[in-house]
Design an enzyme around this catalytic site. Structure first.
Site, PDB file in Angstrom:
ATOM      1  N   ASN A  14      -7.889  -7.864 -12.106  1.00  0.00           N
ATOM      2  CA  ASN A  14      -6.877  -6.997 -11.512  1.00  0.00           C
ATOM      3  C   ASN A  14      -5.665  -7.803 -11.062  1.00  0.00           C
ATOM      4  O   ASN A  14      -4.531  -7.327 -11.147  1.00  0.00           O
ATOM      5  CB  ASN A  14      -7.466  -6.211 -10.339  1.00  0.00           C
ATOM      6  CG  ASN A  14      -8.121  -4.922 -10.782  1.00  0.00           C
ATOM      7  OD1 ASN A  14      -7.485  -4.082 -11.404  1.00  0.00           O
ATOM      8  ND2 ASN A  14      -9.400  -4.767 -10.481  1.00  0.00           N
ATOM      9  N   ILE A  89     -16.378  -9.176   3.452  1.00  0.00           N
ATOM     10  CA  ILE A  89     -16.129  -8.149   4.452  1.00  0.00           C
ATOM     11  C   ILE A  89     -15.215  -8.756   5.503  1.00  0.00           C
ATOM     12  O   ILE A  89     -15.520  -9.821   6.067  1.00  0.00           O
ATOM     13  CB  ILE A  89     -17.441  -7.654   5.083  1.00  0.00           C
ATOM     14  CG1 ILE A  89     -18.295  -6.951   4.019  1.00  0.00           C
ATOM     15  CG2 ILE A  89     -17.152  -6.708   6.240  1.00  0.00           C
ATOM     16  CD1 ILE A  89     -19.659  -6.523   4.525  1.00  0.00           C
ATOM     17  N   HIS A 106     -11.416  -0.367  -4.848  1.00  0.00           N
ATOM     18  CA  HIS A 106     -12.866  -0.202  -4.720  1.00  0.00           C
ATOM     19  C   HIS A 106     -13.376   0.580  -5.925  1.00  0.00           C
ATOM     20  O   HIS A 106     -12.778   1.596  -6.312  1.00  0.00           O
ATOM     21  CB  HIS A 106     -13.205   0.556  -3.434  1.00  0.00           C
ATOM     22  CG  HIS A 106     -14.674   0.717  -3.217  1.00  0.00           C
ATOM     23  ND1 HIS A 106     -15.480  -0.314  -2.786  1.00  0.00           N
ATOM     24  CD2 HIS A 106     -15.488   1.786  -3.392  1.00  0.00           C
ATOM     25  CE1 HIS A 106     -16.735   0.117  -2.700  1.00  0.00           C
ATOM     26  NE2 HIS A 106     -16.758   1.384  -3.065  1.00  0.00           N
ATOM     27  N   GLU A 140     -12.686  -0.269   9.331  1.00  0.00           N
ATOM     28  CA  GLU A 140     -13.871   0.442   8.849  1.00  0.00           C
ATOM     29  C   GLU A 140     -13.986   0.264   7.339  1.00  0.00           C
ATOM     30  O   GLU A 140     -13.055   0.588   6.598  1.00  0.00           O
ATOM     31  CB  GLU A 140     -13.784   1.929   9.204  1.00  0.00           C
ATOM     32  CG  GLU A 140     -15.056   2.699   8.903  1.00  0.00           C
ATOM     33  CD  GLU A 140     -15.004   4.135   9.376  1.00  0.00           C
ATOM     34  OE1 GLU A 140     -16.003   4.854   9.159  1.00  0.00           O
ATOM     35  OE2 GLU A 140     -13.975   4.552   9.947  1.00  0.00           O
TER      36      GLU A 140
END
Length: 208
Positions: A14, A89, A106, A140
Site C-alpha cells: 500500500n 497496536i 484495515h 479505540e
C-alpha cells in the site's frame, strides 16, 4: 506541499501504491518501520525516500517504543501519518499526538472484524462479501471515523488468501485516493463521521 510519513512492517504494497500515485502537492518525507528487514524499506530507499527503522523489541514497554517512534516521525514535520500495514497496536498517547492526521487501512468492512485474521473470520461467519476500510485512527482499535470502504465478493471455494488478494487490489485504489483527498483538504471530521467535499450525497463529484 504536504509532508507524509508512512509506517510499514513488511513489503509495504500500500505504501508503494501511494508513492506510485504521484499525488499532487504531497511529498513522501519518509518511510519508517518497526522491522529493519521490511522489504518496503529497501523499495523506498531505491527511490530516494528517507527510511528509518526502530526495533520495538528493544523497548521495555509499548509506550516507550511509541515515544521513540514519535520522535523519529516528528523530525519530518508530517502533515499526515499513514499506517500502511504497520503491525503494531498504538498507545492512546501516540493516537492523540497525531489526532486528525493519522490514517489506517484495515482489511475488513468495519465495524465488522476488528483486529487480526479478518478474512478467516469472514469465511467462518459465512459472509458473502469482504472488503477494506480506510479510517482516521483513534485510541479505540479500528474504530475511528471512516473515510472510505471497498467491497469485494466472497466466492464459493474461496480461501482466506483468495479474499486477501482480491481485497488488496481494492486497497491499492482506495488508499492513494484517501491520501489525495486529505492533502487537498477535502476531508472533514464531524463527530465520528468523515465528510468528503469531493462528493455529494448521491456520490457525484462536486469538483470541476
Amino acid at each position: 506541499m504536504k509532508n507524509i510519513v508512512i509506517l510499514i512492517s513488511g513489503r509495504g504494497s500500500n505504501m508503494q501504491a501511494i508513492v506510485n500515485a504521484n499525488i499532487p502537492n504531497a511529498r513522501i518525507a519518509a518511510v519508517l518501520s518497526n522491522n529493519e528487514q521490511a522489504a518496503g524499506l529497501a523499495w523506498a530507499a531505491e527511490r530516494g525516500i528517507a527510511t528509518e527503522s526502530i526495533n520495538h523489541k528493544a523497548f521495555d514497554s509499548r509506550l516507550a517504543f511509541d515515544r521513540a517512534m514519535m520522535d523519529k516521525i516528528d523530525a519530518y514535520q508530517p502533515d499526515l501519518v499513514v499506517l500502511a500495514g504497520f503491525m503494531r497496536i498504538l498507545t492512546p498517547e501516540f493516537c492523540t499526538h497525531y489526532e486528525g492526521r493519522l490514517i489506517n487501512i484495515h482489511p475488513s468492512i468495519l465495524p465488522s472484524f476488528t483486529g487480526l485474521h479478518t478474512h478467516e473470520r469472514a469465511l467462518e461467519a459465512g459472509c458473502r462479501v469482504a472488503g477494506c476500510t480506510i479510517h482516521f485512527v483513534t485510541a479505540e482499535l479500528d474504530c475511528g471515523p471512516i473515510i472510505s470502504q471497498g467491497i469485494v465478493p466472497i466466492l464459493d471455494g474461496d480461501s482466506a488468501d483468495d479474499i486477501a488478494a482480491r481485497v488488496l487490489t481494492v486497497e491499492h485504489q482506495l488508499f492513494p485516493q484517501a491520501v489525495e483527498d486529505f492533502v487537498a483538504g477535502r476531508l472533514q471530521i464531524h463527530g465520528n463521521r468523515v465528510l468528503n467535499e469531493a462528493f455529494s450525497a448521491e456520490g457525484q463529484s462536486l469538483l470541476a
